[in-house]
Scaffold this active site. Structure first.
Site, PDB file in Angstrom:
ATOM      1  N   ARG A  51       0.947  -1.059   0.001  1.00  0.00           N
ATOM      2  CA  ARG A  51      -0.070   0.011  -0.048  1.00  0.00           C
ATOM      3  C   ARG A  51       0.909   1.076   0.035  1.00  0.00           C
ATOM      4  O   ARG A  51       2.176   1.116   0.017  1.00  0.00           O
ATOM      5  CB  ARG A  51      -0.981  -0.029   1.284  1.00  0.00           C
ATOM      6  CG  ARG A  51      -0.701  -0.695   2.522  1.00  0.00           C
ATOM      7  CD  ARG A  51       0.523   0.195   3.126  1.00  0.00           C
ATOM      8  NE  ARG A  51       0.190   1.675   3.266  1.00  0.00           N
ATOM      9  CZ  ARG A  51       1.189   2.498   3.533  1.00  0.00           C
ATOM     10  NH1 ARG A  51       2.506   2.326   3.698  1.00  0.00           N
ATOM     11  NH2 ARG A  51       0.811   3.983   3.627  1.00  0.00           N
ATOM     12  N   GLY A  52       0.098   2.290  -0.382  1.00  0.00           N
ATOM     13  CA  GLY A  52       1.043   3.483  -0.313  1.00  0.00           C
ATOM     14  C   GLY A  52       1.110   4.008  -1.840  1.00  0.00           C
ATOM     15  O   GLY A  52       1.434   3.258  -2.618  1.00  0.00           O
ATOM     16  N   ARG A  94      -7.868  -0.453  -6.331  1.00  0.00           N
ATOM     17  CA  ARG A  94      -7.983   0.546  -5.446  1.00  0.00           C
ATOM     18  C   ARG A  94      -8.217   1.838  -6.271  1.00  0.00           C
ATOM     19  O   ARG A  94      -7.533   2.073  -7.221  1.00  0.00           O
ATOM     20  CB  ARG A  94      -6.982   0.406  -4.349  1.00  0.00           C
ATOM     21  CG  ARG A  94      -6.594  -0.466  -3.571  1.00  0.00           C
ATOM     22  CD  ARG A  94      -5.695  -0.148  -2.215  1.00  0.00           C
ATOM     23  NE  ARG A  94      -6.221   0.753  -1.535  1.00  0.00           N
ATOM     24  CZ  ARG A  94      -5.411   1.472  -0.323  1.00  0.00           C
ATOM     25  NH1 ARG A  94      -4.076   1.120  -0.296  1.00  0.00           N
ATOM     26  NH2 ARG A  94      -6.292   2.257   0.379  1.00  0.00           N
ATOM     27  N   GLN A 203      -1.937   2.920   9.979  1.00  0.00           N
ATOM     28  CA  GLN A 203      -0.637   2.726   9.401  1.00  0.00           C
ATOM     29  C   GLN A 203       0.366   3.891   9.816  1.00  0.00           C
ATOM     30  O   GLN A 203       1.620   3.707   9.904  1.00  0.00           O
ATOM     31  CB  GLN A 203      -0.856   3.655   7.830  1.00  0.00           C
ATOM     32  CG  GLN A 203      -1.544   2.594   7.069  1.00  0.00           C
ATOM     33  CD  GLN A 203      -2.858   3.002   6.904  1.00  0.00           C
ATOM     34  OE1 GLN A 203      -3.780   3.324   7.903  1.00  0.00           O
ATOM     35  NE2 GLN A 203      -3.563   2.873   5.864  1.00  0.00           N
ATOM     36  N   ASP A 244      -2.167  10.949  -2.511  1.00  0.00           N
ATOM     37  CA  ASP A 244      -2.396   9.661  -3.148  1.00  0.00           C
ATOM     38  C   ASP A 244      -2.972  10.124  -4.634  1.00  0.00           C
ATOM     39  O   ASP A 244      -2.690   9.535  -5.412  1.00  0.00           O
ATOM     40  CB  ASP A 244      -3.597   8.921  -2.491  1.00  0.00           C
ATOM     41  CG  ASP A 244      -3.117   7.910  -1.507  1.00  0.00           C
ATOM     42  OD1 ASP A 244      -2.885   8.610  -0.333  1.00  0.00           O
ATOM     43  OD2 ASP A 244      -2.838   6.831  -1.536  1.00  0.00           O
ATOM     44  N   LYS A 255      -4.542  10.195   2.890  1.00  0.00           N
ATOM     45  CA  LYS A 255      -5.118   9.441   3.976  1.00  0.00           C
ATOM     46  C   LYS A 255      -6.267  10.353   4.803  1.00  0.00           C
ATOM     47  O   LYS A 255      -5.897  11.384   5.238  1.00  0.00           O
ATOM     48  CB  LYS A 255      -4.299   8.748   4.985  1.00  0.00           C
ATOM     49  CG  LYS A 255      -4.710   7.722   6.033  1.00  0.00           C
ATOM     50  CD  LYS A 255      -5.555   6.800   5.629  1.00  0.00           C
ATOM     51  CE  LYS A 255      -5.154   5.972   4.614  1.00  0.00           C
ATOM     52  NZ  LYS A 255      -6.155   5.164   3.773  1.00  0.00           N
TER      53      LYS A 255
END
Ligand code: MRU
Length: 353
Positions: A51-52, A94, A203, A244, A255
């Protein structure tokens, strides 16, 4: 400045397979998961083993190669059609991090533009996935350098605050926001990092804190709701977060919780920086209202570990990201330097596509 990288690489290409650090198991267990098929890469992205935003881009690029490797036809047109299906499968995982779409598009373009038999195309795809990974590592180091130069000068060493994990684990290595922190730390200009725990998936507590402990970066973990208090008490000199998807006007999806952090930063006159590579900028979208926001399973809200923390009979809303308006952002730290959100479009020509 030629900074060493951190020793954490979330995506590793070795012996014809991809290996991913399983980020769902950190910090209690450090496990590598072998990924040999495109379907498994899609699952790994969806379930957040990886992720990220930039790391998702790197993983998707390798996913494209793994998918290409599984295609059996020697017919070029048929191969390209099947590769488009591979891209669609990966893109369905995603919706918010634009690096996923940027990387799969770049891979498709390479396949279309490579001349020669299907085997040549496959080789070019592997080389491109490796290039995306290497470039991201270099990009993060450059972001670290630029961030270091841009941060305010204070009579004491810097006290920085970050949200979520925009570290080595979220990129090819080194990190964006945490890359800036690393560079500040290595220049002996860091007093302390405040890391938001980052509900609901933690996270910050699980991943940022883990990275910092690995490297000896002095870190104070706080819950998300404590950031305003820390600012009011004068404990924070600047906030640095990742992204993102950034739209052409500088609005930034990151986030969930980033927007409120930007608001309280403004209320306390604390500089609020976004650190991100140009691959995270979506110049096709004019503003943040158009960014698709992922909604995840409500279990992330009502269950922590094995423990249910809310009574039955509730409704839930679990957006994974929010959008910080450009006017709340002091500067966007890119690999080409720090720009005001309004000046981001000036970098459009430099974006590799
Ligand atoms: O849901 P996640 O963990 O993939 O979200 C990650 C973030 O929001 C990061 O801040 C962002 O991707 C930047 S990573 C360098």
């Amino acid at each position: 400045m030629n900074l060493p990288t951190s020793q954490v690489y979330p995506v590793i290409w070795q012996d014809d397979h991809v290996w991913l650090i399983d980020q769902n198991r950190l910090p209690t267990e450090y496990d590598l998961v072998q990924i040999s098929r495109c379907d498994d890469m899609a699952i790994a992205i969806k379930t957040m083993i990886v992720r990220g935003a930039p790391a998702i881009g790197v993983a998707a690029a390798y996913g494209m190669y793994l998918g290409a490797r599984e295609i059996e036809t020697g017919d070029r047109d048929q191969f390209l059609r099947e590769l488009e299906s591979v891209a669609m499968k990966l893109r369905a995982t995603r919706p918010t991090a634009v690096n996923l779409f940027w990387a799969t598009e770049r891979m498709l373009k390479v396949a279309r533009q490579t001349i020669g038999p299907v085997d040549y195309l496959k080789t070019a795809l592997l080389q491109t996935a490796q290039a995306i990974q290497t470039e991201d590592l270099e990009t993060c180091r450059a972001i670290g350098d630029h961030g270091l130069a841009a941060l305010p000068t204070t009579p004491h060493k810097l006290r920085l605050l970050t949200h979520c994990n925009a570290g080595a684990l979220a990129t090819a290595g080194y990190g964006t926001a945490l890359g800036v922190v690393r560079s500040v730390w290595r220049e002996d200009r860091l007093e302390r990092l405040y890391a938001d725990e980052t509900r609901p998936r933690l996270q910050g507590a699980r991943l940022t804190a883990w990275e910092c402990v690995q490297e000896g970066i002095p870190t104070t973990l706080i819950t998300d709701s404590m950031a305003a208090h820390c600012m009011q008490r004068g404990l924070v000199d600047a906030v640095v977060v990742g992204a993102d998807r950034i739209t052409a006007n500088g609005d930034t999806a990151n986030k969930i919780g980033t927007y409120s952090l930007a608001l309280v930063s403004r209320a306390h006159n604390i500089p609020f920086y976004v650190a991100a590579p140009l691959s995270t900028v979506d110049f096709s979208l004019s503003d943040g209202g158009k960014i698709p926001i992922e909604e995840r399973d409500p279990i992330e809200i009502y269950q922590i570990g094995e423990t249910i923390i809310a009574p039955e009979g509730l409704d839930y809303y679990n957006p994974s990201f929010d959008v910080t308006p450009a006017e709340l952002i002091t500067g966007i730290i890119t690999e080409y330097g720090v720009v005001k959100p309004a000046d981001l479009v000036g970098l459009q020509a430099k974006q590799v596509s």
